[in-house]
Write a protein that holds these residues in place. Structure first.
Motif, PDB file in Angstrom:
ATOM      1  N   LEU A   1      56.958 -48.208  11.110  1.00 25.87           N
ATOM      2  CA  LEU A   1      57.661 -47.728   9.926  1.00 25.87           C
ATOM      3  C   LEU A   1      56.830 -46.875   8.965  1.00 25.87           C
ATOM      4  O   LEU A   1      57.384 -45.999   8.293  1.00 25.87           O
ATOM      5  N   VAL A   2      55.546 -47.147   8.839  1.00 27.38           N
ATOM      6  CA  VAL A   2      54.746 -46.389   7.867  1.00 27.38           C
ATOM      7  C   VAL A   2      54.490 -44.979   8.401  1.00 27.38           C
ATOM      8  O   VAL A   2      53.978 -44.823   9.515  1.00 27.38           O
ATOM      9  N   PRO A   3      54.827 -43.935   7.643  1.00 27.99           N
ATOM     10  CA  PRO A   3      54.690 -42.565   8.142  1.00 27.99           C
ATOM     11  C   PRO A   3      53.257 -42.064   8.077  1.00 27.99           C
ATOM     12  O   PRO A   3      52.426 -42.586   7.315  1.00 27.99           O
ATOM     13  N   LYS A   4      52.966 -41.039   8.871  1.00 27.29           N
ATOM     14  CA  LYS A   4      51.699 -40.322   8.749  1.00 27.29           C
ATOM     15  C   LYS A   4      51.854 -39.325   7.602  1.00 27.29           C
ATOM     16  O   LYS A   4      52.722 -38.443   7.658  1.00 27.29           O
ATOM     17  N   LEU A   5      51.043 -39.453   6.588  1.00 25.88           N
ATOM     18  CA  LEU A   5      51.132 -38.592   5.412  1.00 25.88           C
ATOM     19  C   LEU A   5      50.023 -37.541   5.447  1.00 25.88           C
ATOM     20  O   LEU A   5      48.973 -37.762   6.069  1.00 25.88           O
ATOM     21  N   PRO A   6      50.225 -36.419   4.765  1.00 26.23           N
ATOM     22  CA  PRO A   6      49.181 -35.378   4.719  1.00 26.23           C
ATOM     23  C   PRO A   6      47.874 -35.943   4.174  1.00 26.23           C
ATOM     24  O   PRO A   6      47.871 -36.816   3.302  1.00 26.23           O
ATOM     25  N   THR A   7      46.775 -35.447   4.697  1.00 27.17           N
ATOM     26  CA  THR A   7      45.452 -35.936   4.287  1.00 27.17           C
ATOM     27  C   THR A   7      44.697 -34.862   3.513  1.00 27.17           C
ATOM     28  O   THR A   7      45.029 -33.677   3.579  1.00 27.17           O
ATOM     29  N   ASN A   8      43.700 -35.299   2.771  1.00 26.70           N
ATOM     30  CA  ASN A   8      42.827 -34.397   2.019  1.00 26.70           C
ATOM     31  C   ASN A   8      41.385 -34.709   2.365  1.00 26.70           C
ATOM     32  O   ASN A   8      41.006 -35.875   2.507  1.00 26.70           O
TER      33      ASN A   8
ATOM     34  N   GLU B   1      47.981 -35.844  -6.063  1.00 28.57           N
ATOM     35  CA  GLU B   1      46.728 -35.699  -5.334  1.00 28.57           C
ATOM     36  C   GLU B   1      45.648 -36.660  -5.829  1.00 28.57           C
ATOM     37  O   GLU B   1      44.631 -36.862  -5.164  1.00 28.57           O
ATOM     38  N   GLN B   2      45.850 -37.271  -6.991  1.00 32.57           N
ATOM     39  CA  GLN B   2      44.902 -38.257  -7.517  1.00 32.57           C
ATOM     40  C   GLN B   2      45.372 -39.696  -7.282  1.00 32.57           C
ATOM     41  O   GLN B   2      44.700 -40.635  -7.704  1.00 32.57           O
ATOM     42  N   MET B   3      46.501 -39.855  -6.606  1.00 29.95           N
ATOM     43  CA  MET B   3      47.091 -41.186  -6.468  1.00 29.95           C
ATOM     44  C   MET B   3      46.196 -42.135  -5.665  1.00 29.95           C
ATOM     45  O   MET B   3      46.072 -43.317  -5.991  1.00 29.95           O
ATOM     46  N   GLY B   4      45.544 -41.619  -4.601  1.00 28.10           N
ATOM     47  CA  GLY B   4      44.677 -42.475  -3.803  1.00 28.10           C
ATOM     48  C   GLY B   4      43.491 -42.983  -4.608  1.00 28.10           C
ATOM     49  O   GLY B   4      43.187 -44.176  -4.603  1.00 28.10           O
TER      50      GLY B   4
ATOM     51  N   THR C   1      37.909 -47.220  -0.224  1.00 25.03           N
ATOM     52  CA  THR C   1      38.978 -47.299   0.770  1.00 25.03           C
ATOM     53  C   THR C   1      40.216 -46.507   0.349  1.00 25.03           C
ATOM     54  O   THR C   1      40.970 -46.041   1.200  1.00 25.03           O
ATOM     55  N   GLY C   2      40.432 -46.344  -0.968  1.00 29.33           N
ATOM     56  CA  GLY C   2      41.518 -45.460  -1.405  1.00 29.33           C
ATOM     57  C   GLY C   2      41.258 -44.031  -0.970  1.00 29.33           C
ATOM     58  O   GLY C   2      42.161 -43.325  -0.504  1.00 29.33           O
ATOM     59  N   ARG C   3      40.007 -43.593  -1.107  1.00 31.61           N
ATOM     60  CA  ARG C   3      39.636 -42.242  -0.674  1.00 31.61           C
ATOM     61  C   ARG C   3      39.703 -42.107   0.838  1.00 31.61           C
ATOM     62  O   ARG C   3      40.069 -41.055   1.360  1.00 31.61           O
ATOM     63  N   LEU C   4      39.315 -43.155   1.557  1.00 30.61           N
ATOM     64  CA  LEU C   4      39.420 -43.113   3.019  1.00 30.61           C
ATOM     65  C   LEU C   4      40.871 -42.917   3.445  1.00 30.61           C
ATOM     66  O   LEU C   4      41.158 -42.211   4.415  1.00 30.61           O
ATOM     67  N   GLY C   5      41.796 -43.553   2.709  1.00 35.29           N
ATOM     68  CA  GLY C   5      43.211 -43.353   3.001  1.00 35.29           C
ATOM     69  C   GLY C   5      43.643 -41.923   2.769  1.00 35.29           C
ATOM     70  O   GLY C   5      44.428 -41.360   3.542  1.00 35.29           O
ATOM     71  N   ASP C   6      43.138 -41.298   1.701  1.00 34.66           N
ATOM     72  CA  ASP C   6      43.458 -39.890   1.443  1.00 34.66           C
ATOM     73  C   ASP C   6      42.934 -38.987   2.550  1.00 34.66           C
ATOM     74  O   ASP C   6      43.561 -37.989   2.901  1.00 34.66           O
TER      75      ASP C   6
ATOM     76  N   PHE D   1      41.790 -39.912   5.905  1.00 34.06           N
ATOM     77  CA  PHE D   1      42.168 -40.189   7.294  1.00 34.06           C
ATOM     78  C   PHE D   1      43.625 -40.622   7.443  1.00 34.06           C
ATOM     79  O   PHE D   1      44.102 -40.797   8.564  1.00 34.06           O
ATOM     80  N   GLY D   2      44.308 -40.808   6.329  1.00 33.07           N
ATOM     81  CA  GLY D   2      45.704 -41.225   6.370  1.00 33.07           C
ATOM     82  C   GLY D   2      45.855 -42.689   6.029  1.00 33.07           C
ATOM     83  O   GLY D   2      45.202 -43.540   6.648  1.00 33.07           O
ATOM     84  N   PRO D   3      46.683 -43.014   5.035  1.00 34.21           N
ATOM     85  CA  PRO D   3      46.835 -44.415   4.623  1.00 34.21           C
ATOM     86  C   PRO D   3      47.373 -45.316   5.738  1.00 34.21           C
ATOM     87  O   PRO D   3      47.090 -46.506   5.762  1.00 34.21           O
ATOM     88  N   LYS D   4      48.147 -44.733   6.666  1.00 34.75           N
ATOM     89  CA  LYS D   4      48.702 -45.551   7.738  1.00 34.75           C
ATOM     90  C   LYS D   4      47.591 -46.187   8.572  1.00 34.75           C
ATOM     91  O   LYS D   4      47.633 -47.386   8.884  1.00 34.75           O
ATOM     92  N   TYR D   5      46.585 -45.399   8.933  1.00 34.87           N
ATOM     93  CA  TYR D   5      45.529 -45.907   9.815  1.00 34.87           C
ATOM     94  C   TYR D   5      44.648 -46.923   9.094  1.00 34.87           C
ATOM     95  O   TYR D   5      44.196 -47.904   9.690  1.00 34.87           O
TER      96      TYR D   5
END
Length: 491
Positions: free
Chosen positions: A185-192, A387-390, A66-71, A73-77
């Motif tokens: 409040l949670v922003p859309k962040l760049p995805t990988n 880039e490894q944070m997720g 799920t950490g990778r899914l956040g990277d 598709f976006g952690p917000k979603y």
């Protein structure tokens, strides 16, 4: 810093903390509700422990992905989706009319929590500058302290006045509030883009499920040969999982190279051991207060309130200092104090032990928690690239939850074994206010015997965190590189 609340990191943290608070609230509420659930659904200790273990198991295994899914598709979603699943599953838990239905609903709750948890750490790591992350993690840790306080007390009040079902219904309005705040409040962040290691997920899930089932149900089936087969088989599958991860050259579920970072490796070891110990501590502690001392759920929760109050007050303060002090100081001090506080509680937990001194020992645990929960993850993640944070936050949360799963399973087996050793019953006939005086001493002894597992793990954690080392944060290194490049261009 922008005044736009959708861009200010602190407003983002506010929204994230609502979801994180709900996860922790649910875990702490259930800890105080176990005796009531056992009585209300006519079950025994080994089955009621599965109410916690099922949640922790389905929480732990998906965290790897799920950490990778956040990277991707976006952690917000992922955060919002997790809140929706968790909220609906909470409603199902409250409506459950059998232990099997409740366990199934808790498993779905765990899936929702697995979607939420890694997004909170990953977003904090991406929206806060490196020199503010410790303070942000301090607030994050303070929320944990508040949830630890509110959960048992609120759970006690709800159980005493409405029944155990209300400990799950209370999540519904909190979840709805979290969905509104998160969407705002949670922003859309760049995805990988990421590949997803499906074989890795299956191996980890099968291995963990077999290991946990074998450990937790061993006493129930008298440690039959097939039980040992489950345990050994689970360990073998997990070993195969690690081997497969080491050979996966594309994008492994667990990038083992991250563990070359000493602080990240030590942080994961310490948090997993701590989680085993914490899960193994809460169940016998609340059984002692409610069954041996005849306390109501509310009164039992108030005994441990000093721990949560002290932790909640100190965590933001400690978080600020964690950015400035050598990384080993605060966690090591915290683990030493935790060990001393728990050792004291073990010796106080008799049928006539002083409740006032138990409250003081709980306050010691609060001081210790404030020095551990925020500084440890901040240190573990500080020097990793963004880039490894997720992936890193997913691994860190996974090791913590795997520890909780093993702790929950282990304490179920250990409690049943110690009660059997003291010739005590383990079924729903054991209720608060109904324990005969003649067996209170052996019952208390069986409970406190099991707490030595936690004590040993805390000592291990104190030794391991001594080896944390100062490092230059990745954000600071990046800033330095930019400055040097600017100087070169001017030259």
């Amino acid at each position: 810093m922008s005044t736009d609340r959708t861009r200010s990191p602190w407003w983002v943290l506010t929204a994230l903390c609502v979801g994180y608070f709900m996860i922790l609230l649910d875990m702490t509420i259930v800890a105080v509700a176990n005796p009531a659930i056992m009585t209300g659904l006519h079950t025994d200790v080994s089955k009621v422990i599965w109410v916690t273990s099922a949640y922790l198991l389905t929480f732990a295994v998906p965290l790897l992905i799920t950490g990778r899914l956040g990277d991707r598709f976006g952690p917000k979603y992922l955060f919002l989706g997790g809140l929706a699943v968790f909220t609906l599953a909470s409603l199902w838990c409250g409506l459950a009319d059998s232990i099997g239905s409740l366990i199934a609903a808790r498993a779905v709750q765990g899936l929702g929590a697995a979607l939420i948890a890694p997004q909170t750490m990953a977003v904090i790591g991406r929206v806060f500058p490196w020199d503010k992350r410790g303070a942000a993690m301090g607030v994050w840790g303070g929320v944990a302290g508040v949830a630890t306080l509110v959960g048992p007390i609120l759970g006690g009040v709800l159980i005493d006045n409405g029944g155990w079902q209300w400990i799950f219904y209370v999540n519904v309005p909190i979840g709805l509030a979290g969905l509104v705040l998160g969407g705002w409040l949670v922003p859309k962040l760049p995805t990988n883009g990421h590949r997803f290691d499906v074989p890795g997920v299956l191996l980890a899930g099968i291995g963990m499920a077999a290991l946990v089932f074998g450990i937790q149900q061993g006493n129930t089936y008298h440690w039959a040969s097939w039980v040992w087969g489950m345990i050994v088989g689970g360990l073998a599958v997990l070993a195969l999982f690690l081997f497969y991860q080491s050979r996966n050259t594309e994008e492994p579920l667990v990038p083992l190279g991250l563990f070359r970072n000493r602080n990240f490796a030590i942080g994961n070891i310490a948090t997993s051991a701590l989680s085993v110990g914490m899960a193994a501590q809460m169940v016998p502690s609340y059984f002692y207060l409610q069954v041996v001392r005849d306390f109501s759920p509310t009164k039992a929760a108030l005994v441990f309130a000093p721990m949560a109050v002290v932790s909640g007050v100190l965590s933001p303060v400690v978080g600020k200092y964690s950015d400035k002090l050598p990384p080993r100081y605060l966690p090591t001090f915290g683990f030493v104090v935790f060990s001393l506080g728990l050792w004291w509680f073990i010796h106080l937990a008799t049928p006539n032990g002083s409740i006032a001194w138990i409250c003081v020992s709980a306050a010691m645990l609060g001081v210790a928690g404030a020095c551990i929960w925020a500084p440890l993850p901040a240190t573990a993640l500080r020097s990793l690239p963004l880039e490894q944070m997720g992936a890193a936050s997913g691994i860190y949360n996974t090791t913590r939850q795997v520890g909780s799963v093993l702790g929950s399973a282990g304490i179920g087996a250990l409690l049943t074994a110690r009660m059997t050793a003291h010739s005590l019953p383990t079924g729903s006939s054991i209720q608060a206010g109904h324990l005969p005086d003649a067996i209170k001493v052996p019952y208390a002894a069986a409970l406190t015997d099991s707490l030595y597992l936690t004590l040993a793990l805390l000592v291990f954690c104190a030794i391991s965190t001594v080896f944390l080392v100062p490092v230059q944060p990745a954000g600071a290194m990046a800033s330095a590189a930019v400055k040097e490049e600017a100087k070169a261009e001017v030259g």
